[in-house]
Design a protein around this motif. Structure first.
Motif, PDB file in Angstrom:
ATOM      1  N   GLN A   5     -35.726 -29.794  17.151  1.00 58.78           N
ATOM      2  CA  GLN A   5     -35.827 -28.962  15.940  1.00 58.78           C
ATOM      3  C   GLN A   5     -34.567 -29.070  15.093  1.00 58.78           C
ATOM      4  O   GLN A   5     -33.451 -29.012  15.613  1.00 58.78           O
ATOM      5  CB  GLN A   5     -36.053 -27.510  16.381  1.00 58.78           C
ATOM      6  CG  GLN A   5     -36.409 -26.564  15.281  1.00 58.78           C
ATOM      7  CD  GLN A   5     -36.794 -25.208  15.868  1.00 58.78           C
ATOM      8  OE1 GLN A   5     -37.467 -25.143  16.883  1.00 58.78           O
ATOM      9  NE2 GLN A   5     -36.348 -24.156  15.227  1.00 58.78           N
ATOM     10  N   ILE A  37     -37.477 -20.393  10.628  1.00 62.82           N
ATOM     11  CA  ILE A  37     -37.967 -19.513  11.691  1.00 62.82           C
ATOM     12  C   ILE A  37     -37.213 -18.186  11.651  1.00 62.82           C
ATOM     13  O   ILE A  37     -37.792 -17.105  11.775  1.00 62.82           O
ATOM     14  CB  ILE A  37     -37.846 -20.195  13.068  1.00 62.82           C
ATOM     15  CG1 ILE A  37     -38.824 -21.357  13.159  1.00 62.82           C
ATOM     16  CG2 ILE A  37     -38.098 -19.188  14.189  1.00 62.82           C
ATOM     17  CD1 ILE A  37     -38.648 -22.235  14.368  1.00 62.82           C
ATOM     18  N   THR A  74     -34.906 -24.164  12.014  1.00 59.78           N
ATOM     19  CA  THR A  74     -34.422 -22.962  12.690  1.00 59.78           C
ATOM     20  C   THR A  74     -34.173 -21.854  11.674  1.00 59.78           C
ATOM     21  O   THR A  74     -34.497 -20.687  11.916  1.00 59.78           O
ATOM     22  CB  THR A  74     -33.124 -23.262  13.471  1.00 59.78           C
ATOM     23  OG1 THR A  74     -33.360 -24.354  14.362  1.00 59.78           O
ATOM     24  CG2 THR A  74     -32.685 -22.062  14.271  1.00 59.78           C
ATOM     25  N   LYS A  80     -30.190 -15.196  16.130  1.00 60.05           N
ATOM     26  CA  LYS A  80     -30.020 -15.304  17.585  1.00 60.05           C
ATOM     27  C   LYS A  80     -31.364 -15.588  18.259  1.00 60.05           C
ATOM     28  O   LYS A  80     -31.460 -16.435  19.151  1.00 60.05           O
ATOM     29  CB  LYS A  80     -29.429 -14.009  18.153  1.00 60.05           C
ATOM     30  CG  LYS A  80     -27.965 -13.833  17.904  1.00 60.05           C
ATOM     31  CD  LYS A  80     -27.475 -12.517  18.508  1.00 60.05           C
ATOM     32  CE  LYS A  80     -26.041 -12.228  18.112  1.00 60.05           C
ATOM     33  NZ  LYS A  80     -25.588 -10.927  18.621  1.00 60.05           N
ATOM     34  N   VAL A  81     -32.404 -14.874  17.809  1.00 62.87           N
ATOM     35  CA  VAL A  81     -33.727 -15.080  18.398  1.00 62.87           C
ATOM     36  C   VAL A  81     -34.228 -16.485  18.083  1.00 62.87           C
ATOM     37  O   VAL A  81     -34.775 -17.174  18.949  1.00 62.87           O
ATOM     38  CB  VAL A  81     -34.728 -14.005  17.881  1.00 62.87           C
ATOM     39  CG1 VAL A  81     -36.148 -14.318  18.330  1.00 62.87           C
ATOM     40  CG2 VAL A  81     -34.315 -12.623  18.354  1.00 62.87           C
ATOM     41  N   ALA A  82     -34.027 -16.913  16.838  1.00 59.74           N
ATOM     42  CA  ALA A  82     -34.481 -18.255  16.440  1.00 59.74           C
ATOM     43  C   ALA A  82     -33.755 -19.332  17.240  1.00 59.74           C
ATOM     44  O   ALA A  82     -34.359 -20.326  17.670  1.00 59.74           O
ATOM     45  CB  ALA A  82     -34.261 -18.455  14.943  1.00 59.74           C
ATOM     46  N   LYS A  83     -32.451 -19.151  17.449  1.00 56.82           N
ATOM     47  CA  LYS A  83     -31.686 -20.145  18.221  1.00 56.82           C
ATOM     48  C   LYS A  83     -32.081 -20.123  19.694  1.00 56.82           C
ATOM     49  O   LYS A  83     -32.061 -21.167  20.359  1.00 56.82           O
ATOM     50  CB  LYS A  83     -30.188 -19.898  18.068  1.00 56.82           C
ATOM     51  CG  LYS A  83     -29.659 -20.351  16.720  1.00 56.82           C
ATOM     52  CD  LYS A  83     -28.163 -20.190  16.618  1.00 56.82           C
ATOM     53  CE  LYS A  83     -27.660 -20.656  15.255  1.00 56.82           C
ATOM     54  NZ  LYS A  83     -26.206 -20.513  15.138  1.00 56.82           N
ATOM     55  N   SER A  84     -32.430 -18.970  20.198  1.00 57.08           N
ATOM     56  CA  SER A  84     -32.791 -18.901  21.621  1.00 57.08           C
ATOM     57  C   SER A  84     -34.137 -19.565  21.888  1.00 57.08           C
ATOM     58  O   SER A  84     -34.393 -20.022  23.000  1.00 57.08           O
ATOM     59  CB  SER A  84     -32.809 -17.448  22.097  1.00 57.08           C
ATOM     60  OG  SER A  84     -33.881 -16.753  21.492  1.00 57.08           O
ATOM     61  N   THR A  85     -35.002 -19.629  20.876  1.00 51.79           N
ATOM     62  CA  THR A  85     -36.303 -20.274  21.059  1.00 51.79           C
ATOM     63  C   THR A  85     -36.335 -21.688  20.465  1.00 51.79           C
ATOM     64  O   THR A  85     -37.394 -22.303  20.392  1.00 51.79           O
ATOM     65  CB  THR A  85     -37.411 -19.428  20.386  1.00 51.79           C
ATOM     66  OG1 THR A  85     -37.118 -19.304  18.992  1.00 51.79           O
ATOM     67  CG2 THR A  85     -37.530 -18.070  21.019  1.00 51.79           C
ATOM     68  N   GLN A  86     -35.166 -22.195  20.055  1.00 55.74           N
ATOM     69  CA  GLN A  86     -35.073 -23.502  19.394  1.00 55.74           C
ATOM     70  C   GLN A  86     -35.422 -24.622  20.376  1.00 55.74           C
ATOM     71  O   GLN A  86     -34.976 -24.633  21.517  1.00 55.74           O
ATOM     72  CB  GLN A  86     -33.661 -23.692  18.849  1.00 55.74           C
ATOM     73  CG  GLN A  86     -33.477 -24.941  18.049  1.00 55.74           C
ATOM     74  CD  GLN A  86     -32.069 -25.021  17.475  1.00 55.74           C
ATOM     75  OE1 GLN A  86     -31.195 -24.253  17.845  1.00 55.74           O
ATOM     76  NE2 GLN A  86     -31.866 -25.978  16.586  1.00 55.74           N
ATOM     77  N   LYS A  87     -36.223 -25.561  19.883  1.00 54.32           N
ATOM     78  CA  LYS A  87     -36.591 -26.747  20.681  1.00 54.32           C
ATOM     79  C   LYS A  87     -35.514 -27.813  20.479  1.00 54.32           C
ATOM     80  O   LYS A  87     -34.825 -27.826  19.452  1.00 54.32           O
ATOM     81  CB  LYS A  87     -37.934 -27.292  20.198  1.00 54.32           C
ATOM     82  CG  LYS A  87     -39.036 -26.266  20.204  1.00 54.32           C
ATOM     83  CD  LYS A  87     -39.991 -26.537  21.303  1.00 54.32           C
ATOM     84  CE  LYS A  87     -41.148 -25.573  21.131  1.00 54.32           C
ATOM     85  NZ  LYS A  87     -41.713 -25.055  22.230  1.00 54.32           N
ATOM     86  N   ILE A  96     -38.632 -14.388  11.166  1.00 50.81           N
ATOM     87  CA  ILE A  96     -38.295 -13.303  12.087  1.00 50.81           C
ATOM     88  C   ILE A  96     -37.682 -12.137  11.326  1.00 50.81           C
ATOM     89  O   ILE A  96     -37.996 -10.970  11.589  1.00 50.81           O
ATOM     90  CB  ILE A  96     -37.357 -13.819  13.198  1.00 50.81           C
ATOM     91  CG1 ILE A  96     -38.108 -14.811  14.094  1.00 50.81           C
ATOM     92  CG2 ILE A  96     -36.820 -12.652  14.030  1.00 50.81           C
ATOM     93  CD1 ILE A  96     -37.235 -15.535  15.082  1.00 50.81           C
TER      94      ILE A  96
END
Length: 108
Positions: free
Chosen positions: A25, A33, A30, A15-22, A37
């Motif tokens: 990317q 990342i 992802t 969830k954190v990785a997807k929320s900061t996904q560019k 995490i």
């Protein structure tokens, strides 16, 4: 190490990785990342467990130290209570002997 990580932690990391996904990317990036995490979360949890163990150890040592101090204080007060009785005995015998000597002197 990945086997030790719970599914809850994996979901949270994703969830954190997807929320900061560019936008540019890829999914693989992802996932990488998210793995990073996960490792960070696992390391944080290890540190927190270690700190909790250390706190418990120090708390138990403090409790034992307080118990020893209270025990020592109780034994000291017990010694103090018995000492006055022991100190009164010689003085009482001295006074009693003087009374006996004075009484014997006046009777004669």
């Amino acid at each position: 190490m990945a086997k030790n990580i719970s599914s809850e932690t994996q979901n949270e990391a994703m969830k954190v990785a997807k929320s900061t996904q560019k936008p540019s990317q890829t999914k693989e990036q992802t996932k990488l990342i998210a793995l990073g995490i996960e490792k960070g979360i696992a390391e944080y949890k290890k540190q927190q467990k270690s700190k909790a163990r250390d706190r418990d150890k120090s708390r138990k040592q403090e409790i034992k130290a307080k118990a020893r101090a209270a025990e020592a204080l109780d034994s000291d007060t017990a010694e103090i209570k018995t000492k006055p009785n022991v100190q009164l005995l010689p003085w009482g015998l001295l006074v009693l002997s003087w009374i006996g000597f004075i009484g014997f002197y006046f009777i004669k």
